[in-house]
Design a protein around this motif. Structure first.
Motif, PDB file in Angstrom:
ATOM      1  N   ASP A  33      45.396  42.203  46.823  1.00 24.81           N
ATOM      2  CA  ASP A  33      45.272  43.574  46.330  1.00 24.81           C
ATOM      3  C   ASP A  33      46.545  44.340  46.660  1.00 24.81           C
ATOM      4  O   ASP A  33      46.866  44.555  47.819  1.00 24.81           O
ATOM      5  CB  ASP A  33      44.067  44.245  46.974  1.00 24.81           C
ATOM      6  CG  ASP A  33      43.766  45.604  46.386  1.00 24.81           C
ATOM      7  OD1 ASP A  33      44.547  46.091  45.544  1.00 24.81           O
ATOM      8  OD2 ASP A  33      42.738  46.179  46.759  1.00 24.81           O
ATOM      9  N   ALA A  34      47.302  44.731  45.636  1.00 24.08           N
ATOM     10  CA  ALA A  34      48.564  45.451  45.813  1.00 24.08           C
ATOM     11  C   ALA A  34      48.432  46.922  45.435  1.00 24.08           C
ATOM     12  O   ALA A  34      49.422  47.608  45.219  1.00 24.08           O
ATOM     13  CB  ALA A  34      49.657  44.796  44.971  1.00 24.08           C
ATOM     14  N   SER A  35      47.202  47.425  45.364  1.00 28.10           N
ATOM     15  CA  SER A  35      46.970  48.816  44.970  1.00 28.10           C
ATOM     16  C   SER A  35      47.310  49.774  46.097  1.00 28.10           C
ATOM     17  O   SER A  35      47.124  49.443  47.266  1.00 28.10           O
ATOM     18  CB  SER A  35      45.497  49.022  44.597  1.00 28.10           C
ATOM     19  OG  SER A  35      45.140  48.197  43.533  1.00 28.10           O
ATOM     20  N   PRO A  36      47.767  50.998  45.750  1.00 25.85           N
ATOM     21  CA  PRO A  36      47.984  52.008  46.785  1.00 25.85           C
ATOM     22  C   PRO A  36      46.674  52.339  47.511  1.00 25.85           C
ATOM     23  O   PRO A  36      46.670  52.562  48.712  1.00 25.85           O
ATOM     24  CB  PRO A  36      48.499  53.224  46.019  1.00 25.85           C
ATOM     25  CG  PRO A  36      48.963  52.709  44.703  1.00 25.85           C
ATOM     26  CD  PRO A  36      48.179  51.470  44.438  1.00 25.85           C
ATOM     27  N   GLU A  37      45.584  52.341  46.769  1.00 27.69           N
ATOM     28  CA  GLU A  37      44.258  52.515  47.353  1.00 27.69           C
ATOM     29  C   GLU A  37      43.522  51.189  47.139  1.00 27.69           C
ATOM     30  O   GLU A  37      43.088  50.896  46.030  1.00 27.69           O
ATOM     31  CB  GLU A  37      43.501  53.652  46.673  1.00 27.69           C
ATOM     32  CG  GLU A  37      44.181  54.990  46.844  1.00 27.69           C
ATOM     33  CD  GLU A  37      43.477  56.071  46.037  1.00 27.69           C
ATOM     34  OE1 GLU A  37      42.337  55.864  45.607  1.00 27.69           O
ATOM     35  OE2 GLU A  37      44.102  57.117  45.826  1.00 27.69           O
ATOM     36  N   PRO A  38      43.402  50.369  48.196  1.00 23.97           N
ATOM     37  CA  PRO A  38      42.842  49.023  48.038  1.00 23.97           C
ATOM     38  C   PRO A  38      41.471  49.008  47.361  1.00 23.97           C
ATOM     39  O   PRO A  38      40.640  49.885  47.577  1.00 23.97           O
ATOM     40  CB  PRO A  38      42.741  48.514  49.474  1.00 23.97           C
ATOM     41  CG  PRO A  38      43.759  49.309  50.223  1.00 23.97           C
ATOM     42  CD  PRO A  38      43.778  50.654  49.566  1.00 23.97           C
ATOM     43  N   LEU A  39      41.289  48.004  46.521  1.00 26.38           N
ATOM     44  CA  LEU A  39      40.032  47.831  45.791  1.00 26.38           C
ATOM     45  C   LEU A  39      39.019  47.019  46.597  1.00 26.38           C
ATOM     46  O   LEU A  39      37.855  46.986  46.258  1.00 26.38           O
ATOM     47  CB  LEU A  39      40.299  47.125  44.458  1.00 26.38           C
ATOM     48  CG  LEU A  39      41.277  47.828  43.525  1.00 26.38           C
ATOM     49  CD1 LEU A  39      41.679  46.907  42.394  1.00 26.38           C
ATOM     50  CD2 LEU A  39      40.647  49.092  42.987  1.00 26.38           C
ATOM     51  N   GLN A  97      46.487  45.269  40.883  1.00 29.60           N
ATOM     52  CA  GLN A  97      46.984  46.601  41.210  1.00 29.60           C
ATOM     53  C   GLN A  97      46.336  47.603  40.268  1.00 29.60           C
ATOM     54  O   GLN A  97      46.401  47.451  39.051  1.00 29.60           O
ATOM     55  CB  GLN A  97      48.499  46.659  41.077  1.00 29.60           C
ATOM     56  CG  GLN A  97      49.073  47.973  41.533  1.00 29.60           C
ATOM     57  CD  GLN A  97      50.595  47.947  41.544  1.00 29.60           C
ATOM     58  OE1 GLN A  97      51.218  47.107  40.913  1.00 29.60           O
ATOM     59  NE2 GLN A  97      51.172  48.891  42.255  1.00 29.60           N
ATOM     60  N   ARG A  98      45.701  48.621  40.852  1.00 30.14           N
ATOM     61  CA  ARG A  98      45.037  49.641  40.056  1.00 30.14           C
ATOM     62  C   ARG A  98      45.883  50.903  40.027  1.00 30.14           C
ATOM     63  O   ARG A  98      46.443  51.330  41.034  1.00 30.14           O
ATOM     64  CB  ARG A  98      43.667  49.966  40.647  1.00 30.14           C
ATOM     65  CG  ARG A  98      42.897  50.950  39.790  1.00 30.14           C
ATOM     66  CD  ARG A  98      41.602  51.307  40.416  1.00 30.14           C
ATOM     67  NE  ARG A  98      41.906  52.046  41.648  1.00 30.14           N
ATOM     68  CZ  ARG A  98      41.005  52.592  42.431  1.00 30.14           C
ATOM     69  NH1 ARG A  98      39.744  52.450  42.164  1.00 30.14           N
ATOM     70  NH2 ARG A  98      41.345  53.254  43.494  1.00 30.14           N
ATOM     71  N   SER A  99      45.960  51.500  38.829  1.00 28.44           N
ATOM     72  CA  SER A  99      46.619  52.781  38.650  1.00 28.44           C
ATOM     73  C   SER A  99      45.740  53.584  37.699  1.00 28.44           C
ATOM     74  O   SER A  99      45.707  53.307  36.500  1.00 28.44           O
ATOM     75  CB  SER A  99      48.025  52.584  38.072  1.00 28.44           C
ATOM     76  OG  SER A  99      48.625  53.836  37.823  1.00 28.44           O
ATOM     77  N   GLY A 100      45.026  54.551  38.233  1.00 33.46           N
ATOM     78  CA  GLY A 100      44.075  55.314  37.408  1.00 33.46           C
ATOM     79  C   GLY A 100      42.971  54.413  36.909  1.00 33.46           C
ATOM     80  O   GLY A 100      42.309  53.746  37.676  1.00 33.46           O
ATOM     81  N   ASN A 101      42.800  54.368  35.582  1.00 34.21           N
ATOM     82  CA  ASN A 101      41.775  53.516  34.978  1.00 34.21           C
ATOM     83  C   ASN A 101      42.327  52.166  34.533  1.00 34.21           C
ATOM     84  O   ASN A 101      41.644  51.410  33.855  1.00 34.21           O
ATOM     85  CB  ASN A 101      41.139  54.216  33.781  1.00 34.21           C
ATOM     86  CG  ASN A 101      40.301  55.382  34.195  1.00 34.21           C
ATOM     87  OD1 ASN A 101      39.746  55.402  35.297  1.00 34.21           O
ATOM     88  ND2 ASN A 101      40.206  56.387  33.347  1.00 34.21           N
ATOM     89  N   THR A 102      43.564  51.865  34.905  1.00 32.54           N
ATOM     90  CA  THR A 102      44.210  50.625  34.491  1.00 32.54           C
ATOM     91  C   THR A 102      44.256  49.639  35.653  1.00 32.54           C
ATOM     92  O   THR A 102      44.613  50.014  36.767  1.00 32.54           O
ATOM     93  CB  THR A 102      45.664  50.893  34.017  1.00 32.54           C
ATOM     94  OG1 THR A 102      45.606  51.848  32.962  1.00 32.54           O
ATOM     95  CG2 THR A 102      46.324  49.623  33.536  1.00 32.54           C
ATOM     96  N   LEU A 103      43.895  48.398  35.369  1.00 28.03           N
ATOM     97  CA  LEU A 103      43.960  47.333  36.367  1.00 28.03           C
ATOM     98  C   LEU A 103      44.984  46.314  35.895  1.00 28.03           C
ATOM     99  O   LEU A 103      44.848  45.732  34.815  1.00 28.03           O
ATOM    100  CB  LEU A 103      42.599  46.663  36.564  1.00 28.03           C
ATOM    101  CG  LEU A 103      42.549  45.541  37.580  1.00 28.03           C
ATOM    102  CD1 LEU A 103      42.862  46.072  38.987  1.00 28.03           C
ATOM    103  CD2 LEU A 103      41.171  44.882  37.551  1.00 28.03           C
TER     104      LEU A 103
END
Length: 108
Positions: A33-39, A97-103
């Motif tokens: 998970d490379a998201s700023p806010e982990p999934l 990586q999530r950004s808004g509604n995009t994965l």
């Protein structure tokens, strides 16, 4: 949007590669998970399990269990170590990586 799929050979001559068949011994690692806010780890494991289930029905691919390899550990950065541990000659791993509604899903 395009994707490029690459399965890296982990080690020439490692068990299955020496056989005369064209069988691929594939380890699918949990996606990082490379998201700023982990999934959460469940999503990365779910992607790996779904890919494994789809590839498991292929005659030329034999799946080796890599889901127990901790993606945050030092060993997880070494494809050869994962292949030695699992008996695979190919490794598939990726990230989410999530950004808004995009994965965004990437893999190598």
């Amino acid at each position: 949007m395009g994707y490029r799929t690459v399965a890296k050979q982990c080690r020439p001559g490692y068990p299955a590669a020496a056989e005369t068949t064209d069988t691929i011994y594939l380890a699918v690692q949990s996606f990082r998970d490379a998201s700023p806010e982990p999934l959460g780890p469940a999503l990365g494991e779910g992607f790996a399990q779904t890919i494994s289930a789809r590839l498991g029905g292929t005659k030329s691919v034999r799946l080796m269990n890599a889901l127990g390899v901790d993606v945050s550990s030092r060993k997880a950065d070494d494809p050869r170590a994962i292949c030695r541990e699992t008996g695979a000659n190919r490794l598939l791993r990726g990230s989410l990586q999530r950004s808004g509604n995009t994965l965004r899903v990437t893999w190598t």
